[in-house]
Design a protein around this motif. Structure first.
Motif, PDB file in Angstrom:
ATOM      1  N   ARG A   1       0.823  -1.206   0.000  1.00 34.44           N
ATOM      2  CA  ARG A   1       0.000   0.000   0.000  1.00 34.44           C
ATOM      3  C   ARG A   1       0.862   1.264   0.000  1.00 34.44           C
ATOM      4  O   ARG A   1       0.546   2.246  -0.654  1.00 34.44           O
ATOM      5  N   ASN A   2       1.973   1.219   0.772  1.00 33.03           N
ATOM      6  CA  ASN A   2       2.813   2.393   0.954  1.00 33.03           C
ATOM      7  C   ASN A   2       4.264   2.061   0.617  1.00 33.03           C
ATOM      8  O   ASN A   2       4.635   0.885   0.499  1.00 33.03           O
ATOM      9  N   VAL A   3       5.060   3.093   0.475  1.00 33.30           N
ATOM     10  CA  VAL A   3       6.495   2.919   0.221  1.00 33.30           C
ATOM     11  C   VAL A   3       7.223   2.996   1.566  1.00 33.30           C
ATOM     12  O   VAL A   3       7.437   4.080   2.114  1.00 33.30           O
ATOM     13  N   ASN A   4       7.554   1.844   2.113  1.00 34.85           N
ATOM     14  CA  ASN A   4       8.273   1.753   3.370  1.00 34.85           C
ATOM     15  C   ASN A   4       9.653   1.151   3.125  1.00 34.85           C
ATOM     16  O   ASN A   4       9.819   0.312   2.227  1.00 34.85           O
ATOM     17  N   ILE A   5      10.624   1.559   3.929  1.00 38.14           N
ATOM     18  CA  ILE A   5      11.998   1.095   3.771  1.00 38.14           C
ATOM     19  C   ILE A   5      12.484   0.519   5.098  1.00 38.14           C
ATOM     20  O   ILE A   5      12.257   1.114   6.159  1.00 38.14           O
ATOM     21  N   ARG A   6      13.153  -0.615   5.038  1.00 39.00           N
ATOM     22  CA  ARG A   6      13.771  -1.186   6.236  1.00 39.00           C
ATOM     23  C   ARG A   6      15.272  -0.901   6.217  1.00 39.00           C
ATOM     24  O   ARG A   6      15.901  -0.895   5.156  1.00 39.00           O
ATOM     25  N   MET A   7      15.825  -0.685   7.392  1.00 37.55           N
ATOM     26  CA  MET A   7      17.260  -0.445   7.504  1.00 37.55           C
ATOM     27  C   MET A   7      17.818  -1.213   8.694  1.00 37.55           C
ATOM     28  O   MET A   7      17.206  -1.238   9.768  1.00 37.55           O
ATOM     29  N   ALA A   8      18.974  -1.827   8.502  1.00 36.52           N
ATOM     30  CA  ALA A   8      19.655  -2.507   9.596  1.00 36.52           C
ATOM     31  C   ALA A   8      20.518  -1.504  10.357  1.00 36.52           C
ATOM     32  O   ALA A   8      21.088  -0.585   9.769  1.00 36.52           O
ATOM     33  N   PHE A   9      20.588  -1.671  11.676  1.00 38.73           N
ATOM     34  CA  PHE A   9      21.452  -0.813  12.487  1.00 38.73           C
ATOM     35  C   PHE A   9      21.966  -1.607  13.678  1.00 38.73           C
ATOM     36  O   PHE A   9      21.420  -2.658  14.035  1.00 38.73           O
ATOM     37  N   PHE A  10      23.026  -1.092  14.301  1.00 38.89           N
ATOM     38  CA  PHE A  10      23.624  -1.766  15.445  1.00 38.89           C
ATOM     39  C   PHE A  10      22.916  -1.331  16.720  1.00 38.89           C
ATOM     40  O   PHE A  10      22.926  -0.161  17.088  1.00 38.89           O
ATOM     41  N   HIS A  11      22.270  -2.282  17.381  1.00 39.82           N
ATOM     42  CA  HIS A  11      21.547  -2.016  18.620  1.00 39.82           C
ATOM     43  C   HIS A  11      22.548  -2.088  19.774  1.00 39.82           C
ATOM     44  O   HIS A  11      22.990  -3.161  20.183  1.00 39.82           O
ATOM     45  N   ARG A  12      22.902  -0.929  20.298  1.00 41.56           N
ATOM     46  CA  ARG A  12      23.969  -0.860  21.292  1.00 41.56           C
ATOM     47  C   ARG A  12      23.593  -1.522  22.619  1.00 41.56           C
ATOM     48  O   ARG A  12      24.468  -2.048  23.319  1.00 41.56           O
ATOM     49  N   TRP A  13      22.333  -1.511  22.971  1.00 42.02           N
ATOM     50  CA  TRP A  13      21.950  -2.096  24.255  1.00 42.02           C
ATOM     51  C   TRP A  13      22.156  -3.609  24.245  1.00 42.02           C
ATOM     52  O   TRP A  13      22.650  -4.193  25.199  1.00 42.02           O
ATOM     53  N   TYR A  14      21.761  -4.255  23.121  1.00 43.46           N
ATOM     54  CA  TYR A  14      21.890  -5.707  23.015  1.00 43.46           C
ATOM     55  C   TYR A  14      23.153  -6.124  22.270  1.00 43.46           C
ATOM     56  O   TYR A  14      23.437  -7.322  22.147  1.00 43.46           O
ATOM     57  N   SER A  15      23.905  -5.151  21.750  1.00 43.38           N
ATOM     58  CA  SER A  15      25.143  -5.425  21.003  1.00 43.38           C
ATOM     59  C   SER A  15      24.888  -6.380  19.847  1.00 43.38           C
ATOM     60  O   SER A  15      25.596  -7.390  19.666  1.00 43.38           O
ATOM     61  N   GLU A  16      23.870  -6.086  19.043  1.00 45.97           N
ATOM     62  CA  GLU A  16      23.546  -6.921  17.897  1.00 45.97           C
ATOM     63  C   GLU A  16      22.834  -6.076  16.850  1.00 45.97           C
ATOM     64  O   GLU A  16      22.444  -4.935  17.097  1.00 45.97           O
ATOM     65  N   ILE A  17      22.669  -6.642  15.671  1.00 49.58           N
ATOM     66  CA  ILE A  17      21.998  -5.946  14.582  1.00 49.58           C
ATOM     67  C   ILE A  17      20.476  -6.034  14.766  1.00 49.58           C
ATOM     68  O   ILE A  17      19.939  -7.094  15.083  1.00 49.58           O
ATOM     69  N   ASP A  18      19.813  -4.924  14.556  1.00 50.89           N
ATOM     70  CA  ASP A  18      18.357  -4.866  14.626  1.00 50.89           C
ATOM     71  C   ASP A  18      17.857  -4.176  13.353  1.00 50.89           C
ATOM     72  O   ASP A  18      18.656  -3.673  12.553  1.00 50.89           O
ATOM     73  N   LEU A  19      16.541  -4.161  13.176  1.00 52.02           N
ATOM     74  CA  LEU A  19      15.930  -3.538  12.007  1.00 52.02           C
ATOM     75  C   LEU A  19      15.011  -2.413  12.437  1.00 52.02           C
ATOM     76  O   LEU A  19      14.366  -2.488  13.490  1.00 52.02           O
TER      77      LEU A  19
END
Length: 271
Positions: free
Chosen positions: A94-112
Motif C-alpha cells: 500500500r505504501n512505500v516503506n523502507i527497512r534499515m539494519a542498524f547496530f543495537h547498542r543495548w543488546y550489542s547486535e543488529i536490529d531492524l
C-alpha cells in the motif's frame, strides 16, 4: 496494524512470462531466483552535498539517510517493484516503506527499523526518525525495545517485519575495506524482495575531458528476486538510484508535517 498489502494480487496477465517460470518452478529444481547488479556512484558529489546540507542544518544527514530517500523515490517511480511474493502470487504494498539494519547498542547486535512512507518525507525528517530510534535503542527506552524484550521468549516468527520490500544497508562506515564484490543474503522472509547496499568510498583515477582526474567513488549493489522482476527492470531501477545519488540535490524536498504525510497517504489509498 493495518495489513500492508493491497487486497488483490497482481493479475497473472500482468506478470511477465519469464518471471512466472521462476514463480512456478518446482522446489526439486533448486532454482536460484537471485539477481545481483553492482555499479558505483560519484562519492564526491554526495559528500559535498551532505557537507553543505549539514553546515546550515539542524539534523545531521548521512549517506545512509540519502540512500533511504533515494530508494523511496525510486520505488515511487517504479511501483512494480514495491511488491512481495505470497505463496505463488504477487501483491503490491500500500505504501512505500523502507527497512534499515542498524547496530543495537543495548543488546550489542543488529536490529531492524522501519521508515514508513519514506517517499513523503524529507531527508531531515528521515534522519530525525533514525537518530531518535537509535537513541532509544541505546537507552533501551523505545516501545519496540520493550516488545523485543518480551518477544525474545517467543518463537522467531514474531520477529518478522512484513511492511516493506526494500532493505538498505550502509556499509560505508570508517575503516571498512574497499568493496569489490558483495552478495547480500535474503532475509528469511519473502517480504525482503530487494536489498540495496552502499559500500565505502575509495579514490579512483578516471579520464574526464581528455584529462586524468582523481575522484572518489562508492560501490552500490542491488539484490533482487527474479520471481518479481527481470534484469532490465533491475538495471533501470539501479540506474535511477545511481542518478539520484550522483545528483543529490534531487533528494531535497518532501513533507515535514505528519498531517501532510497522513493526508498524502490517504489520498493515495483512495485511488
Amino acid at each position: 496494524m493495518k495489513w500492508p498489502l493491497v487486497e488483490r494480487p497482481v493479475p497473472n496477465a500482468q506478470v511477465p512470462l519469464y518471471n512466472r517460470f521462476y514463480i512456478h518452478a518446482s522446489p526439486a529444481t533448486q532454482v536460484d531466483p537471485v539477481i545481483l547488479w553492482g555499479t558505483e556512484i560519484d562519492a564526491d558529489a554526495l559528500q559535498t552535498f551532505l557537507q553543505e546540507r549539514n553546515r546550515n542544518g539542524r539534523i545531521l544527514v548521512t549517506a545512509a539517510h540519502a540512500l533511504i530517500r533515494a530508494a523511496a523515490l525510486a520505488l515511487e517511480q517504479c511501483p512494480e517493484l514495491n511488491v512481495r511474493l505470497v505463496r505463488r502470487r504477487i501483491y503490491a504494498y500500500r505504501n512505500v516503506n523502507i527497512r534499515m539494519a542498524f547496530f543495537h547498542r543495548w543488546y550489542s547486535e543488529i536490529d531492524l527499523m522501519l521508515i514508513e512512507n519514506a517517499n513523503f518525507k524529507s531527508l531531515e525528517r528521515i534522519a530525525l526518525e533514525i537518530w531518535q530510534r537509535m537513541l532509544q535503542a541505546a537507552r533501551n527506552e523505545g516501545g519496540r525495545d520493550r516488545d523485543l524484550a518480551r518477544l525474545r521468549r517467543l518463537p522467531a516468527f514474531w520477529f518478522r517485519q512484513r511492511a516493506a520490500c526494500m532493505m538498505v544497508n550502509d556499509l560505508s562506515f570508517p575503516g571498512a575495506p574497499p568493496m569489490r564484490v558483495y552478495k547480500p543474503t535474503r532475509f528469511p522472509d519473502k517480504s525482503d524482495s530487494f536489498n540495496l547496499t552502499l559500500g565505502p568510498a575509495e579514490t579512483k583515477v578516471v579520464v574526464r575531458s581528455g584529462q586524468f582526474a582523481s575522484v572518489d567513488v562508492m560501490p552500490i549493489f542491488l539484490r533482487a528476486d527474479h520471481r518479481l522482476v527481470d534484469a532490465q527492470q533491475v538495471g533501470r531501477f539501479l540506474a535511477l538510484i545511481r542518478d539520484l545519488l550522483n545528483n543529490p540535490e534531487r533528494l531535497a524536498g518532501g513533507h515535514y508535517d505528519q498531517s501532510d504525510i497522513d493526508r498524502a497517504v490517504a489520498e493515495k489509498q483512495k485511488k
